[in-house]
Design an enzyme around this catalytic site. Structure first.
Site, short mmCIF file in Angstrom:
data_model
loop_
_atom_site.label_atom_id
_atom_site.label_comp_id
_atom_site.label_asym_id
_atom_site.label_seq_id
_atom_site.Cartn_x
_atom_site.Cartn_y
_atom_site.Cartn_z
N CYS B 148 0.81 -1.22 0.00
CA CYS B 148 0.00 0.00 0.00
C CYS B 148 0.84 1.27 0.00
O CYS B 148 0.40 2.32 -0.47
CB CYS B 148 -0.95 0.01 1.19
SG CYS B 148 -0.14 -0.16 2.79
N HIS B 241 -2.27 7.12 3.06
CA HIS B 241 -0.84 7.22 3.36
C HIS B 241 -0.30 8.49 2.70
O HIS B 241 -0.40 8.68 1.50
CB HIS B 241 -0.10 6.00 2.79
CG HIS B 241 -0.34 4.73 3.55
ND1 HIS B 241 -1.09 4.67 4.71
CD2 HIS B 241 0.09 3.45 3.34
CE1 HIS B 241 -1.11 3.41 5.15
NE2 HIS B 241 -0.41 2.66 4.34
N THR B 330 -6.17 1.53 1.40
CA THR B 330 -6.92 0.28 1.23
C THR B 330 -7.66 0.23 -0.11
O THR B 330 -8.06 -0.84 -0.53
CB THR B 330 -7.92 0.02 2.38
OG1 THR B 330 -8.96 1.00 2.32
CG2 THR B 330 -7.23 0.09 3.73
#
Lengths: 351, 351, 351, 351
Positions: B148, B241, B330
């Site tokens: 990710c 992120h 996600t």
């Protein structure tokens, strides 16, 4: 030892409170004057929206806040917690009136006769004060504290730069909300969020580190040419600025020697055993997941004055180094360092 | 168009839920099988502790969860949300049984016959599947999604690396708690805190970017020699992120040309107008305080699939560049990218 | 159907943005005028610090913000997002000029000719408008939305009070930070904290529930004598007010009948199938750990318009009932309910 | 005075750490034994994942953790930090072996020969120990600490119930995450969220308050019939349980007299000037927005041992009272109160 009369300018805000919190049991300094703007004329306990602990220390509660005017204050040392826009106008009037000012504001940091001092790193910059006084025809003087983001970083770069030659530092900061003061950052802006920008912060970091690493030449502080790339971010922590630091060095890096240099580093405050000096100033942790703001911000023999370093490791290149730096932004990065400057000057009979 | 039968392995956890959330109205894919471990034999609506929204989409509620065994599943495409330790054992048995597996786990990313694919960046790596099948004597295959943290970064480095030669990237990540799954990070560990370390993450980032930028030579994916220094941190955000990226380049940097390259970048998913393809894949913001996880993680024409870039600026050197990258860990960094791989393979008749 | 021209007064703030977010695809209403204070004369996209999603809906970006003056606005329905201090002065001038105002402010809620309306609970209070217009010699009128804390509670008390006689309600609220607007609550005040007080909130809750349950008598809204004890707290959640409710009733409580009454409750908006009407208005959950703000605040067939109830259970006494109530404070408790009032009035040809 | 040998059972977890933190400079008690499960045989400094401050107090670092067995421990007083499931089996073996156990677990609270003691409220319940010892044929005994949610509430209800007759208390709690231990509450469950339920907590609160207010009759602790309605919620604060309390009383409420009763309340620990006794035990604040967990949880002459009360006010009825109660759940509501029980028993020569 008779305690020194001490004033706090702008005493009701967060920085002012932070000074009082640290000075409530100081062996050398005794708070005798508190100043404020709209709150002048009222008891400190009535006007200060105290946020440092559950209650204002008893001894300050009944002090009447004075207007921020030289003639209202009686003190041998002054800590200024004024916002920069006010400091710019007011602090010179105090200096002219003969006061010794240690300022938390950024107002005078840019000037080459104004020292920005970390007692462990560049205490010799205090020497420029004589130039400042004569040039500005002041009986007193102004010394500045560096920016809260600079402090932890600079104190850690010092022993590394003494050991190796830093070609370039690439720094990312994750700064706590208390760095923006009160009311500061709205909760809607930072809950479950990061703000990837802090106004004017990156410029300050680059400039101040360069100045602190600079030298006095021809009656001026000359900037060092150390190259610091920095990117500042606001994160949802309350206190403690955490920074990732990547260094490119001239020489090959030996991680153990770097750690030794960090661990054995000390400065004048430690030599002189000043009351607010953390011993050691830098704590190196070996766990893979430290420093953490919540656990380490109050580290140090004087809580909040120790700077914690962790994850010291080489990068992909032999001439590179990674580490994390954490320091308490309002103590080591604010009032605590100012008090340490004051202690150093007192110990050296400069005040 | 008849919809393709689709299975989710490990459907009850956070990643599995994320797949179902994205597939609840998919034009091409129809979820027909859900598998689980201890939950096998029960209705999905009973065993899944649903956390994606207030309620499980009605259509999945009554599906009976099956054991994660090849003979229990009927599907033309499989998305695996298994943890790596399980994936390592189970996915090959599905591949051997002829299934087409797109995996979210890191189990097979290290192997040189196993493609790690970002559809916009290295769709040609899907070509290695033929080698994989023949070498392993599988009727099916495994394709992996990158980590990710890699995804947002890599998709942004691609057009920059096409424009300029990146000598070195120095990256600091500020990663959301959902990246650690559920239960994942204890609240006591991350409230008012940052954890300056994520186990094995930095190694994965360096390796996977190198692999994705690699080329197929002699039936193997050969790593690129792009140099990525990375330092990973867990911060108290829920999703998204955020990464600070500093680049040293061979050539002088023209910031406007970099922005143009980012804005005009597109890949096969955009050309083929795949259902889950964000158009454009990269959003460049001009505000000084963006991207922010809370505001920008769901950006994109397909929510959560767009990668947002901001603060594109030169560093101190002419041959340097700073920027911030944000992607939803996600969605774009997980199930969404897997689905996009599936769409790409379907559109290219590879499934 | 031709869409109705709609204006938002005070459109740049958080409440104004919330209106625009909900109206960006409304089948009946078309936003034609936006007003602001200092931002008048500029494009909405330039002055609004948009926080509802990653970007301002395209259609509003180029609308020029007008001064908040009756002659500057062209609209058949006006939603006011003005702060109360401004609303108090400005809204009457719009009403006098013939506009139909639905106001989010608390300025006029205290007056007995000013209806405070929850469309599912007291639509008949709209009848007082005729009295208001004639008494105040207005061509237009003002209708108010209740306080965000009142809404979820009142809509849930309605079917219970129809089934049983509530002698006393004892309510503790845990209110999200968005309820205080922007900048609103400082992050330093609420991170890792709860503020056990919200200025004037408890008085509003008591009064408004009493008014909404009141009846029109002699051309005045007469307060009900329902007794609501309430204690308001600010907690660190972003959206969604959660309330614990303890009821003392005249009759013995049958929990299943209470749940049935909650589940089968519907009002005029549901009967008329208004576009923003949630069907059902109240969602009763059986899990022991719901409703949760993060999971349930966007519940409902119209996201954020459903009120979620959970943990419906008897207290120690047979004549007592506990339950939790959650509603989205800025949607159901703000702009969404105002829009629903507008829809109801349009459907009933009152506008 | 020679310090008493003290053991902590289950010393590595959060509660164990909390004991060590409070005992690191205790004038009467000296920690001589630490026990653990899997960590037995290792140095405490190696196995404890210390979270109370930046570092484990030096004196505990090198203590070797022992298995939790009576023959492994040498101590005159034992504080048990074992989880209830383990405590149930292990603590009786220690009691049988003659040890004096003060337990933080809920395992034995239900039994009528097992005192649940708040030193300021029901010290006389320690008298039941003789019955316990003779009935169970133990040389030692077990005394329990109440649940962390009970403590703040009960100590505040005591002087009120002495002044007025409480007919019913309606309590809503907002409990900190540390109350669930470590790892405890997943961050994904509580960030930007409230969980409106804590397993078994409400039953414990009702039962324990009833027991603490009970009396010893015929060699048994007989429950009081005080009626406490309680609704427990988990909120995103780190430490400090905040509770809203609504009371219905037999008599009319005079708020000033209630405040006086709270302020002047003291118990045996204060009379005996025990080292861990907060003086006063209850702090009444007059500000409208206190107590706040972040500001007030460490209140008290012994930090974290003071219980803070605020917003003391009458409800709508003359016979009603509202107030907020805050106490530190792991200090006053945990290890601190256990230590206070130990001090009380030592001072009274019961150990």
């Amino acid at each position: 030892m008779k305690r020194i009369n001490t004033a706090i300018l702008g005493a009701t805000g967060m920085i002012g409170q932070s000074y009082l919190y640290l000075l409530s049991n100081h062996p050398w300094l005794q708070v005798t004057s508190l100043t404020g703007g709209e709150s002048a004329g009222k008891k400190y306990g009535v006007v200060a929206k105290w946020r440092m602990s559950s209650d204002i220390p008893e001894q300050f509660r009944d002090i009447t806040v004075k207007p921020t005017e030289p003639e209202e204050v009686k003190a041998d040392i002054i800590f200024s917690a004024l916002p920069s826009s006010v400091a710019k106008v007011v602090e010179p009037r105090f200096a002219e009136a003969g006061y010794c000012i240690i300022s938390d504001s950024s107002a005078f940091r840019p000037y080459d006769d104004m020292p920005v001092v970390i007692p462990e790193v560049n205490p010799e910059h205090l020497g420029i004060i004589e130039v400042q006084k004569s040039k500005r025809k002041w009986d007193g003087f102004i010394v500045s504290n560096p920016n809260c983001t600079v402090l932890g970083l600079n104190i850690v770069l010092k022993p590394i730069h003494d050991l190796l030659t830093i070609k370039k530092a690439v720094v990312t900061t994750m700064q706590a909300i208390s760095g923006a003061g009160f009311p500061g950052v709205p909760s809607l802006s930072i809950t479950d969020n990061i703000i990837p920008y802090i106004a004017e912060e990156e410029e300050k970091v680059r400039f101040e580190i360069s100045k602190i690493f600079g030298s006095i030449e021809d009656g001026k502080i000359k900037l060092s040419d150390i190259k610091v790339e920095v990117c500042c971010n606001r994160v949802p922590t309350i206190d403690g600025h955490l920074e990732t630091v990547y260094l490119e060095t001239e020489e090959r890096v030996d991680v153990d020697r770097v750690k030794d240099a960090l661990r054995s580093f000390k400065g004048k405050p430690q030599e002189l055993k000043l009351p607010t000096a953390p011993i050691p100033p830098i704590i190196v942790r070996e766990e893979e997941d430290r420093p953490q703001p919540h656990l380490d911000r109050l580290a140090g023999s004087v809580p909040g004055m120790g700077v914690t370093v962790g994850r010291v490791r080489r990068g992909l290149d032999a001439n590179s180094l990674w580490l994390h730096v954490l320091s308490h932004n309002t103590i080591r990065g604010g009032s605590g360092s100012s008090i340490l400057i004051g202690e150093l000057m007192l110990a050296q009979k400069m005040i």
